[in-house]
Motif scaffolding. Structure first.
Motif, PDB file in Angstrom:
ATOM      1  N   UNK A  64      -4.350   3.607 -33.046  1.00  0.00           N
ATOM      2  CA  UNK A  64      -4.530   2.249 -32.598  1.00  0.00           C
ATOM      3  C   UNK A  64      -6.023   2.071 -31.936  1.00  0.00           C
ATOM      4  N   UNK A  65      -6.132   3.117 -31.002  1.00  0.00           N
ATOM      5  CA  UNK A  65      -7.310   3.362 -30.393  1.00  0.00           C
ATOM      6  C   UNK A  65      -8.688   3.444 -31.312  1.00  0.00           C
ATOM      7  N   UNK A  66      -8.381   4.322 -32.308  1.00  0.00           N
ATOM      8  CA  UNK A  66      -9.534   4.613 -33.133  1.00  0.00           C
ATOM      9  C   UNK A  66      -9.783   3.384 -33.894  1.00  0.00           C
ATOM     10  N   UNK A  67      -8.932   2.693 -34.616  1.00  0.00           N
ATOM     11  CA  UNK A  67      -9.073   1.693 -35.223  1.00  0.00           C
ATOM     12  C   UNK A  67      -9.756   0.721 -34.556  1.00  0.00           C
TER      13      UNK A  67
ATOM     14  N   UNK B 143     -21.207  -9.292 -46.897  1.00  0.00           N
ATOM     15  CA  UNK B 143     -19.947  -9.230 -47.602  1.00  0.00           C
ATOM     16  C   UNK B 143     -19.262  -7.756 -47.611  1.00  0.00           C
ATOM     17  N   UNK B 144     -19.817  -6.744 -47.603  1.00  0.00           N
ATOM     18  CA  UNK B 144     -19.503  -5.410 -47.579  1.00  0.00           C
ATOM     19  C   UNK B 144     -18.842  -5.170 -46.267  1.00  0.00           C
ATOM     20  N   UNK B 145     -19.660  -5.588 -45.287  1.00  0.00           N
ATOM     21  CA  UNK B 145     -19.133  -5.496 -43.884  1.00  0.00           C
ATOM     22  C   UNK B 145     -17.741  -6.207 -43.576  1.00  0.00           C
ATOM     23  N   UNK B 146     -17.972  -7.307 -44.155  1.00  0.00           N
ATOM     24  CA  UNK B 146     -16.528  -8.178 -44.015  1.00  0.00           C
ATOM     25  C   UNK B 146     -15.258  -7.580 -44.508  1.00  0.00           C
ATOM     26  N   UNK B 147     -15.556  -6.973 -45.841  1.00  0.00           N
ATOM     27  CA  UNK B 147     -14.478  -6.572 -46.641  1.00  0.00           C
ATOM     28  C   UNK B 147     -13.799  -5.372 -45.790  1.00  0.00           C
ATOM     29  N   UNK B 148     -15.006  -4.419 -45.302  1.00  0.00           N
ATOM     30  CA  UNK B 148     -14.321  -3.302 -44.475  1.00  0.00           C
ATOM     31  C   UNK B 148     -13.683  -3.909 -43.139  1.00  0.00           C
ATOM     32  N   UNK B 149     -14.292  -4.876 -42.695  1.00  0.00           N
ATOM     33  CA  UNK B 149     -13.639  -5.186 -41.441  1.00  0.00           C
ATOM     34  C   UNK B 149     -12.283  -6.051 -41.805  1.00  0.00           C
ATOM     35  N   UNK B 150     -12.154  -6.534 -42.765  1.00  0.00           N
ATOM     36  CA  UNK B 150     -10.614  -7.318 -42.980  1.00  0.00           C
ATOM     37  C   UNK B 150      -9.748  -6.420 -43.412  1.00  0.00           C
ATOM     38  N   UNK B 151     -10.325  -5.017 -44.223  1.00  0.00           N
ATOM     39  CA  UNK B 151      -9.617  -3.814 -44.284  1.00  0.00           C
ATOM     40  C   UNK B 151      -8.847  -3.387 -43.085  1.00  0.00           C
ATOM     41  N   UNK B 152     -10.035  -3.218 -42.203  1.00  0.00           N
ATOM     42  CA  UNK B 152      -9.327  -2.577 -40.904  1.00  0.00           C
ATOM     43  C   UNK B 152      -8.500  -3.435 -40.080  1.00  0.00           C
ATOM     44  N   UNK B 153      -8.768  -4.663 -40.154  1.00  0.00           N
ATOM     45  CA  UNK B 153      -7.819  -5.569 -39.480  1.00  0.00           C
ATOM     46  C   UNK B 153      -6.294  -5.576 -40.241  1.00  0.00           C
ATOM     47  N   UNK B 154      -6.295  -5.223 -41.299  1.00  0.00           N
ATOM     48  CA  UNK B 154      -4.824  -4.915 -42.203  1.00  0.00           C
ATOM     49  C   UNK B 154      -4.421  -3.603 -41.592  1.00  0.00           C
ATOM     50  N   UNK B 155      -4.984  -2.801 -41.321  1.00  0.00           N
ATOM     51  CA  UNK B 155      -4.510  -1.472 -40.863  1.00  0.00           C
ATOM     52  C   UNK B 155      -4.331  -1.510 -39.394  1.00  0.00           C
ATOM     53  N   UNK B 156      -5.062  -2.390 -38.774  1.00  0.00           N
ATOM     54  CA  UNK B 156      -4.781  -2.636 -37.439  1.00  0.00           C
ATOM     55  C   UNK B 156      -3.346  -3.324 -37.283  1.00  0.00           C
ATOM     56  N   UNK B 157      -2.931  -4.214 -38.100  1.00  0.00           N
ATOM     57  CA  UNK B 157      -1.855  -4.833 -37.834  1.00  0.00           C
ATOM     58  C   UNK B 157      -0.632  -4.228 -38.343  1.00  0.00           C
ATOM     59  N   UNK B 158      -0.815  -3.249 -39.241  1.00  0.00           N
ATOM     60  CA  UNK B 158       0.342  -2.218 -39.569  1.00  0.00           C
ATOM     61  C   UNK B 158       0.634  -1.342 -38.490  1.00  0.00           C
ATOM     62  N   UNK B 159      -0.559  -0.905 -37.989  1.00  0.00           N
ATOM     63  CA  UNK B 159      -0.243   0.183 -36.796  1.00  0.00           C
ATOM     64  C   UNK B 159       0.145  -0.509 -35.785  1.00  0.00           C
ATOM     65  N   UNK B 160      -0.408  -1.674 -35.548  1.00  0.00           N
ATOM     66  CA  UNK B 160       0.450  -2.401 -34.238  1.00  0.00           C
ATOM     67  C   UNK B 160       1.960  -2.864 -34.493  1.00  0.00           C
TER      68      UNK B 160
END
Lengths: 124, 209
Positions: B184-187, B30-47
């Motif tokens: 982007x590369x870092x994310x 659960x924790x990993x997935x929450x982190x993952x989804x947060x990162x995806x969110x960031x990814x799409x914002x930077x994208x």
């Protein structure tokens, strides 16, 4: 996986494979670099409709495998599509690979390799 | 929604006992997935940010091309064959998955960012890039008083007087390279390493069941 530290320290250039406007813009930003003659190796490739896929592949190999001074490879998403199998099977830690939109081909989430991996992760 | 995904994906419903053992695993996941989804969110914002900057860049470039009366296309015909990089990458923790990418500007770069500091790293590349009929010292003195004549600003490939739109294009691309690209590369790297982690936790959950 990751190459030895020593070699990655020399990774300092961005490279680009893209259409003329993408390359021109990024070179304007100052990422362009040509090594000393006689090699005179460029860190960019301008791709148009006439460019052979083999030439794109060769540049991709050159930037990702042969050269040890490239840190990030930028590639237009639509150009990446032409060598999709190569891009998708690329797993090395260095250089990092980043697909970017071009003027005529805006960002397409369907082709986004990160988002496609997400779908795979959630078992689609 | 998240727990649903976790339960469906990683822990077979039939494995009743394993489900209890898997409580801990499910929580980790659960924790990993929450982190993952947060990162995806960031990814799409930077994208989106990157796409925006690049498209402004392309637009300015098109404006520059249409503003010339001589049918000049600002493109590869004018690239300087001896160009030296003014923006380079520095990588922290090279050998690790946690490596961080950063784009650094050469201080010799007069194009977009005019902040001055003592050039060190770029000294050799400057000498190579220069035309050689003007010493470095003279050049430095001159920079304060009048515009550089031997600038290594890529804008100069296209002449002394370039349309403002070309300069604007340069600004957009420079901002993309400075901020969005390394971010982007870092994310993406973080996302990749989380994916590996999630998969191994899932695998572990399966083998215990």
């Amino acid at each position: 996986m990751a190459a030895p530290t020593a070699s990655n320290k020399d990774r300092q250039f961005l490279a680009v494979i893209g259409d003329e406007d993408s390359v021109t813009g990024l070179l304007l930003a100052g990422i362009g670099h040509v090594t000393q003659p006689p090699d005179s190796q460029k860190n960019f490739l301008v791709v148009d409709q006439k460019t052979e896929t083999a030439a794109i592949e060769a540049a991709f190999d050159n930037f990702t495998e042969e050269r040890k001074d490239i840190a990030i490879v930028l590639i237009n998403q639509h150009v990446a599509e032409r060598i999709r199998h190569r891009v998708d099977t690329y797993t090395a830690a260095f250089p990092a690979l980043l697909e970017i939109p071009s003027k005529d081909h805006p960002y397409d989430p369907e082709k986004d390799s990160v988002l496609r991996r997400v779908r795979r992760l959630f078992g689609e | 929604m998240m727990t649903e995904i976790v339960n469906n994906q990683s822990i077979p419903i039939s494995a009743g006992k394993a489900f209890q053992d898997g409580d801990e695993t499910a929580r980790t996941l659960d924790e990993l997935l929450i982190r993952y989804l947060n990162l995806l969110d960031q990814y799409q914002a930077v994208q989106a940010e990157l796409a925006q900057q690049l498209s402004s860049g392309y637009l300015s470039l098109a404006q520059a091309n249409s503003s010339t009366q001589h049918n000049i296309r600002y493109g590869q015909d004018y690239y300087d064959a001896r160009m030296q990089a003014l923006r380079t990458v520095s990588v922290k923790n090279e050998a690790q998955e946690t490596s961080k990418f950063k784009v650094i500007k050469s201080s010799e770069y007069s194009g977009v960012d005019v902040r001055k500091s003592e050039p060190e790293k770029t000294r050799s590349s400057l000498e190579l890039a220069g035309d050689g009929n003007e010493s470095r010292e003279e050049k430095e003195k001159e920079t304060e008083s009048r515009p550089k004549t031997k600038s290594n600003d890529p804008l100069r490939w296209f002449g002394i007087l370039v349309p403002p739109a070309l300069r604007a294009a340069q600004g957009h691309f420079a901002r993309a390279v400075d901020a969005s690209v390394p971010e982007m590369v870092n994310i993406i790297r973080e996302i990749e390493s989380l994916e590996t982690e999630i998969q191994s936790v899932r695998k572990a959950a399966k083998t215990t069941s």
